[in-house]
Structures are given as C-alpha cells and as structure tokens.
Scaffold this motif. Structure first.
Motif, PDB file in Angstrom:
ATOM      1  N   VAL A 101       0.856  -1.182   0.000  1.00  0.00           N
ATOM      2  CA  VAL A 101       0.000   0.000   0.000  1.00  0.00           C
ATOM      3  C   VAL A 101       0.900   1.241   0.000  1.00  0.00           C
ATOM      4  CG1 VAL A 101      -1.726   1.319   1.292  1.00  0.00           C
ATOM      5  CG2 VAL A 101      -1.848  -1.183   1.224  1.00  0.00           C
ATOM      6  N   LEU A 102       0.767   2.043  -1.035  1.00  0.00           N
ATOM      7  CA  LEU A 102       1.552   3.284  -1.131  1.00  0.00           C
ATOM      8  C   LEU A 102       0.571   4.439  -1.223  1.00  0.00           C
ATOM      9  CD1 LEU A 102       4.124   2.123  -3.855  1.00  0.00           C
ATOM     10  CD2 LEU A 102       4.476   2.168  -1.387  1.00  0.00           C
ATOM     11  N   ARG A 103       0.525   5.228  -0.174  1.00  0.00           N
ATOM     12  CA  ARG A 103      -0.469   6.293  -0.102  1.00  0.00           C
ATOM     13  C   ARG A 103       0.187   7.647  -0.405  1.00  0.00           C
ATOM     14  NH1 ARG A 103      -1.863   5.234   4.940  1.00  0.00           N
ATOM     15  NH2 ARG A 103      -2.827   3.258   4.442  1.00  0.00           N
ATOM     16  N   PRO A 104      -0.182   8.270  -1.533  1.00  0.00           N
ATOM     17  CA  PRO A 104       0.425   9.575  -1.831  1.00  0.00           C
ATOM     18  C   PRO A 104      -0.232  10.715  -1.058  1.00  0.00           C
ATOM     19  CG  PRO A 104      -0.971   8.858  -3.649  1.00  0.00           C
ATOM     20  CD  PRO A 104      -1.087   7.798  -2.591  1.00  0.00           C
ATOM     21  N   SER A 105       0.561  11.695  -0.683  1.00  0.00           N
ATOM     22  CA  SER A 105       0.022  12.903  -0.049  1.00  0.00           C
ATOM     23  C   SER A 105      -0.545  13.810  -1.138  1.00  0.00           C
ATOM     24  CB  SER A 105       1.146  13.647   0.677  1.00  0.00           C
ATOM     25  OG  SER A 105       2.029  14.235  -0.274  1.00  0.00           O
ATOM     26  N   VAL A 106      -1.080  14.951  -0.734  1.00  0.00           N
ATOM     27  CA  VAL A 106      -1.440  15.957  -1.741  1.00  0.00           C
ATOM     28  C   VAL A 106      -0.134  16.446  -2.375  1.00  0.00           C
ATOM     29  CG1 VAL A 106      -3.536  16.730  -0.585  1.00  0.00           C
ATOM     30  CG2 VAL A 106      -1.370  17.850  -0.069  1.00  0.00           C
ATOM     31  N   PRO A 107      -0.200  16.930  -3.626  1.00  0.00           N
ATOM     32  CA  PRO A 107       1.042  17.381  -4.248  1.00  0.00           C
ATOM     33  C   PRO A 107       1.440  18.780  -3.775  1.00  0.00           C
ATOM     34  CG  PRO A 107      -0.793  17.602  -5.784  1.00  0.00           C
ATOM     35  CD  PRO A 107      -1.362  16.999  -4.530  1.00  0.00           C
ATOM     36  N   GLY A 108       2.723  18.996  -3.664  1.00  0.00           N
ATOM     37  CA  GLY A 108       3.241  20.339  -3.421  1.00  0.00           C
ATOM     38  C   GLY A 108       3.980  20.773  -4.671  1.00  0.00           C
ATOM     39  N   LEU A 109       3.845  22.032  -5.023  1.00  0.00           N
ATOM     40  CA  LEU A 109       4.518  22.529  -6.223  1.00  0.00           C
ATOM     41  C   LEU A 109       5.419  23.707  -5.873  1.00  0.00           C
ATOM     42  CD1 LEU A 109       4.824  22.907  -9.400  1.00  0.00           C
ATOM     43  CD2 LEU A 109       2.896  24.479  -9.197  1.00  0.00           C
ATOM     44  N   ALA A 110       6.617  23.679  -6.418  1.00  0.00           N
ATOM     45  CA  ALA A 110       7.496  24.842  -6.283  1.00  0.00           C
ATOM     46  C   ALA A 110       8.143  25.124  -7.626  1.00  0.00           C
ATOM     47  CB  ALA A 110       8.559  24.586  -5.226  1.00  0.00           C
ATOM     48  N   ILE A 111       8.211  26.391  -7.982  1.00  0.00           N
ATOM     49  CA  ILE A 111       8.943  26.798  -9.178  1.00  0.00           C
ATOM     50  C   ILE A 111      10.106  27.645  -8.683  1.00  0.00           C
ATOM     51  CG2 ILE A 111       8.834  28.151 -11.315  1.00  0.00           C
ATOM     52  CD1 ILE A 111       5.856  27.323 -11.469  1.00  0.00           C
ATOM     53  N   ASP A 112      11.287  27.076  -8.773  1.00  0.00           N
ATOM     54  CA  ASP A 112      12.423  27.737  -8.127  1.00  0.00           C
ATOM     55  C   ASP A 112      13.721  27.132  -8.636  1.00  0.00           C
ATOM     56  OD1 ASP A 112      13.997  29.149  -6.115  1.00  0.00           O
ATOM     57  OD2 ASP A 112      12.152  29.289  -4.958  1.00  0.00           O
ATOM     58  N   MET A 113      14.832  27.484  -7.971  1.00  0.00           N
ATOM     59  CA  MET A 113      16.120  26.898  -8.319  1.00  0.00           C
ATOM     60  C   MET A 113      16.097  25.400  -8.008  1.00  0.00           C
ATOM     61  SD  MET A 113      18.809  29.609  -6.716  1.00  0.00           S
ATOM     62  CE  MET A 113      17.838  30.747  -5.740  1.00  0.00           C
ATOM     63  N   ALA A 114      16.621  24.605  -8.946  1.00  0.00           N
ATOM     64  CA  ALA A 114      16.609  23.153  -8.765  1.00  0.00           C
ATOM     65  C   ALA A 114      17.237  22.744  -7.436  1.00  0.00           C
ATOM     66  CB  ALA A 114      17.345  22.479  -9.919  1.00  0.00           C
ATOM     67  N   GLY A 115      18.337  23.388  -7.103  1.00  0.00           N
ATOM     68  CA  GLY A 115      19.035  23.043  -5.866  1.00  0.00           C
ATOM     69  C   GLY A 115      18.179  23.307  -4.641  1.00  0.00           C
ATOM     70  N   ALA A 116      17.428  24.397  -4.670  1.00  0.00           N
ATOM     71  CA  ALA A 116      16.596  24.760  -3.521  1.00  0.00           C
ATOM     72  C   ALA A 116      15.458  23.753  -3.347  1.00  0.00           C
ATOM     73  CB  ALA A 116      16.038  26.167  -3.690  1.00  0.00           C
ATOM     74  N   ILE A 117      14.860  23.350  -4.461  1.00  0.00           N
ATOM     75  CA  ILE A 117      13.753  22.397  -4.402  1.00  0.00           C
ATOM     76  C   ILE A 117      14.261  21.034  -3.953  1.00  0.00           C
ATOM     77  CG2 ILE A 117      12.063  21.129  -5.806  1.00  0.00           C
ATOM     78  CD1 ILE A 117      11.755  23.586  -7.532  1.00  0.00           C
ATOM     79  N   TRP A 118      15.304  20.609  -4.611  1.00  0.00           N
ATOM     80  CA  TRP A 118      15.818  19.263  -4.362  1.00  0.00           C
ATOM     81  C   TRP A 118      16.363  19.125  -2.941  1.00  0.00           C
ATOM     82  CZ3 TRP A 118      15.137  14.620  -5.463  1.00  0.00           C
ATOM     83  CH2 TRP A 118      16.128  13.644  -5.371  1.00  0.00           C
ATOM     84  N   SER A 119      17.115  20.140  -2.477  1.00  0.00           N
ATOM     85  CA  SER A 119      17.674  20.037  -1.130  1.00  0.00           C
ATOM     86  C   SER A 119      16.561  20.075  -0.088  1.00  0.00           C
ATOM     87  CB  SER A 119      18.708  21.131  -0.879  1.00  0.00           C
ATOM     88  OG  SER A 119      18.115  22.402  -0.987  1.00  0.00           O
ATOM     89  N   SER A 120      15.486  20.798  -0.388  1.00  0.00           N
ATOM     90  CA  SER A 120      14.371  20.840   0.564  1.00  0.00           C
ATOM     91  C   SER A 120      13.702  19.472   0.671  1.00  0.00           C
ATOM     92  CB  SER A 120      13.334  21.872   0.134  1.00  0.00           C
ATOM     93  OG  SER A 120      13.892  23.160   0.148  1.00  0.00           O
ATOM     94  N   ILE A 121      13.603  18.789  -0.477  1.00  0.00           N
ATOM     95  CA  ILE A 121      13.003  17.457  -0.473  1.00  0.00           C
ATOM     96  C   ILE A 121      13.897  16.489   0.306  1.00  0.00           C
ATOM     97  CG2 ILE A 121      12.401  15.480  -1.944  1.00  0.00           C
ATOM     98  CD1 ILE A 121      11.475  17.550  -4.057  1.00  0.00           C
ATOM     99  N   LEU A 122      15.196  16.547   0.047  1.00  0.00           N
ATOM    100  CA  LEU A 122      16.134  15.671   0.753  1.00  0.00           C
ATOM    101  C   LEU A 122      16.126  15.940   2.255  1.00  0.00           C
ATOM    102  CD1 LEU A 122      19.238  15.683  -1.598  1.00  0.00           C
ATOM    103  CD2 LEU A 122      17.527  13.890  -1.332  1.00  0.00           C
ATOM    104  N   ALA A 123      16.063  17.221   2.615  1.00  0.00           N
ATOM    105  CA  ALA A 123      16.064  17.570   4.030  1.00  0.00           C
ATOM    106  C   ALA A 123      14.776  17.080   4.687  1.00  0.00           C
ATOM    107  CB  ALA A 123      16.237  19.077   4.214  1.00  0.00           C
TER     108      ALA A 123
END
Lengths: 159, 203
Positions: free
Chosen positions: B133-155
């Motif tokens: 069972v894999l339950r997805p959350s609601v989606p979050g969207l960001a339009i920004d610098m790739a590094g900022a988005i990606w590091s936020s996801i990793l963090a």
C-alpha cells in the motif's frame, strides 16, 4: 579574483578579493562568517539542524551543530581573528507550504539551530534573510565583507 | 546507506521498478498530451553524494518546476517530478491547447494536477507490482532553483547519510521540447522492505 562555490553540506574559506557563493538554498541555511579587517571569510551550506550524535561525520558542514564550530575553526585557521568575526545567514525557507507536515518545516528548525550555535560560540549575527517559501542564492565578497542574497525573479539585496 | 550496500541483483530490481513505474507514468502523460509519443530513458539507480544529486536536474541554479509528493503506507518515501521550466510551460500549453502560459494560480494548479497524475500513476504501478500500500500525499509545487527544491526534499526526507540512493527516470517527447525526471527516494525502511517482498514474489 576567484569565485568559490559552496555545495550542499560543504564549508569553504577564502581571502582577499575572492567571492564565496552558495546557490540553491531552500530549507538549507547559508552561513557567512568573516573578518572584514583581515579580509578572511568562510561559508557553510547547512542541510539539517542536528547530526545524529553531535559528533562530526565525514562532512561536518551538513549539520548546524557540527558546521558552526567547523566553520569557525576554518576561518580562524585561515587568518581570521576570532573577536572580529561577524555572521550573516540566509535560507531556511519552506518551499512546499502545502505539505506542512512537521518534519517538512526543516527550514525553521535549521534557522533556529544555526542561531543557537552561533550564539553558543559568541559569534554576532549581523544580518539575515530567512524563511518564506523561496529559494535563495548567497554571495560573500570577502574583501568588502558585503553579503548579497538573491531569489528567482528579484534583484539581489544586501543583508 | 553506504556506497557499496546494494547488490547487482538489488540494482536490477530497482531498475525494473523504475521501468514499470515510469512506463505507467509516461503513458498517463501521453494520454494527457493527446497521444503524443513520449520516449522514456532507461531508469537509472544512482548512488550519489549530496552535492552530486543537484547535478541530476541541470545544476543547482537551473529554474525548474518541482512537484513533490510524500508516500506513506506499507513503506514510506518521497517522489519528486521535476521539469525544466520551459518543459513545464510547453506541457501545460499542450494540455490546455494555448499558445502561452503564465504560472499564475491557474497555470500552477494545472501543473500541480499533471504532476499529481504522473506521480500517482508511477506509484500505482509500484504498488501493483509489490502489493504494497503506497499512499500519496497531496502534491506540493514549487517553481524555483533546482538546488533549492531538491535540497528541501532531501532535508524533508531527513537524509543523514553521506550517500543517497535515487531511482531516476527521464522522459522526453517527440517533437516538442518536453523533458522531465521522476525521482524516488526511499524513506527509512523503504528499499529494504521492497527488496524483501520482490525477492519473495520472484521465487
């Protein structure tokens, strides 16, 4: 003049007319620490607030608790005078405010931790641009001690 | 996770997962694009240091649209769907049948929904294959610098280790300049559990 890029989790130091740059700060916090008189500065790109055990791992710059002392040591070793150092910080945003699960507000936790460890090491914080939901780029001009912060679609501003 | 931890067999399994997940995701996407063919690049399992991961998506300063979904259920994880900003524009324009698009409230909500469909199709395939069972959350969207988005996801994923395992699938469309990346990062128990189940079903 050399442009030195500080990647996620890294700590770098520079002197003279060098420029330290970190890009892509989201929830991460960029910390600039410099001695304007001796023209020596360092920058850390902090990823999370606390390392698991408080001890340094391969990359002390990743965590606020290990990054601040490591940054301080690196800047002093490069010729910065401890009592002349001042700090400025940028970042700590929450890029996905809709997913406001506690674990996701890493940005605020990072900012709080960085401030806590700066204070613990008696490093004065003289400027900040933190929070919100935008990514940032941070630049430290070591020679002038000027710190600029820039986001997508806006002009750079000095902090 | 240390750098050498995955066996060749585990790597194969992950690639297979990536294949099936991305196959489903790209067919959902090509339906939205009125059957325009999408080409999928063979999924890649990358074991990377933190700074290296930002180069996965065009460098830390590249302007991208990132859709982020948290996965909970039998295993936890994080899925990101990242596209260069021009691809995101092209994609939304194609779907809406318009000449140009702004990422205002309307544009963003279309993009968010597209991302949602892509990611949930990806997860559905994984879920069918593994019976998890894999339950997805609601989606979050960001339009920004790739590094900022990606590091936020990793963090947000609380990556403490120096190396992380990323399952990455790229696709591109014929003709139009649409390309994107689907990235899966396992949560704390993620991959180990998945391996166990896949090995059992294999026998």
């Amino acid at each position: 003049m050399a442009e030195i890029f500080v990647n996620m989790g890294e700590i770098k130091v520079a002197a003279g007319d060098d420029v330290l740059i970190t890009v892509g700060l989201g929830s991460c916090v960029g910390v600039a620490l410099y001695d304007r008189e001796n023209k020596v500065g360092g920058m850390a790109h902090v990823f999370l607030a606390a390392s698991k055990d408080g001890r340094s791992n391969e990359q002390p710059g990743k965590f606020a608790d290990t990054a601040i002392p490591a940054l301080l040591e690196a800047v002093v070793r490069a010729g910065g005078r401890r009592n002349l150092l001042i700090a400025k910080i940028a970042g700590g945003a929450n890029l996905f405010p809709k997913l406001s699960q506690a674990s996701l507000n890493v940005g605020m936790q990072n900012v709080a931790a960085v401030k806590e460890y700066l204070a613990a090491h008696k490093l004065p914080l003289r400027g900040e641009d933190v929070g919100g939901s935008i990514g940032r780029k941070m630049i430290l001009y070591v020679e002038s001690g000027k710190v600029m912060v820039q986001s997508i679609g806006s002009e750079p501003k000095e902090i | 996770m240390s750098k050498e931890k995955l066996t060749p067999m585990q790597l194969d399994l992950l690639r297979e997962l990536g294949n099936i997940g991305a196959g489903n995701a790209t067919s959902a996407l090509s339906i939205m694009l009125q059957d325009r063919k999408l080409e999928m690049v063979v999924p890649e399992v990358a074991i990377l240091s933190l700074p290296e991961t930002t180069t996965l998506i065009g460098g830390p300063e590249a302007l991208v649209a990132g859709i982020y979904i948290l996965v909970s259920g039998d295993v936890d994880g994080h899925v990101a769907f990242m596209m260069p900003i021009h691809s995101a524009q092209e994609l939304v324009q194609s779907i809406l049948g318009v000449e140009s698009v702004e990422f205002d409230e309307m544009g963003c909500s279309v993009l968010e929904e597209v991302g949602n469909i892509v990611v949930t199709s990806y997860l559905n395939a994984l879920s069918e294959m593994t019976n998890l069972v894999l339950r997805p959350s609601v989606p979050g969207l960001a339009i920004d610098m790739a590094g900022a988005i990606w590091s936020s996801i990793l963090a947000g994923a609380e990556i403490f280790d120096d190396y992380i395992t990323v399952l990455k699938t790229d696709f591109a469309s014929e003709g139009k300049q649409i390309e994107g990346h689907i990235l899966l990062i396992p949560g704390k128990i993620g991959f180990d559990r998945i391996f166990k189940i896949l090995l059992e079903t294999d026998r």
